[in-house]
Design a protein around this motif. Sequence first.
Motif: not given
Length: 160
Positions: A102-111
């Motif tokens: 994941f390129l950035g924390k936003a998608a990983f954190s949300a999912i």
Amino acid sequence: MLAPGLQVVFCGLNPGLTARRDGHSFSSPSNRFWRLMHLAGFTPRLLRADEERDLLEFGCGITAAVARPTRSAAELRTGDYLAAAPDLEVKMRRFGPANLAFLGKAAFSAINGRSDCDWGRQNVVFEGARTWVLPNPSGLNRAFSLDRLVGYYRCLKAEI
């Protein structure tokens, strides 16, 4: 741009408006993705965005967590990532990469419902793929110099 059995799939947050216009991932001149791929050792030469299909030859693919293009990923909300997660799951099951970065924390954190993640390898398997969280290569991400970015991406390269 995916193929079965890749070593790693790089998952951007979403396409930028430049990518939508050009039809190629990470096509903005300010985006550092293609330089990172070369400097971190994923590609033997510097690829251009219009050569993105060549990335498959080196065991790497590209996808986006959210398909909707925006000017800035800051326009996305947790709900956007959660709504897009089933499509990402299907892609990962279909293509079966060894690693998903994941390129950035936003998608990983949300999912994954984890706001406490750090950079690097995660203790989460996503549809069979080891997961990584790497700093976003966008030129808008001024918190990371090119050298710092290369260091994080080389950590992934060293483990695959």
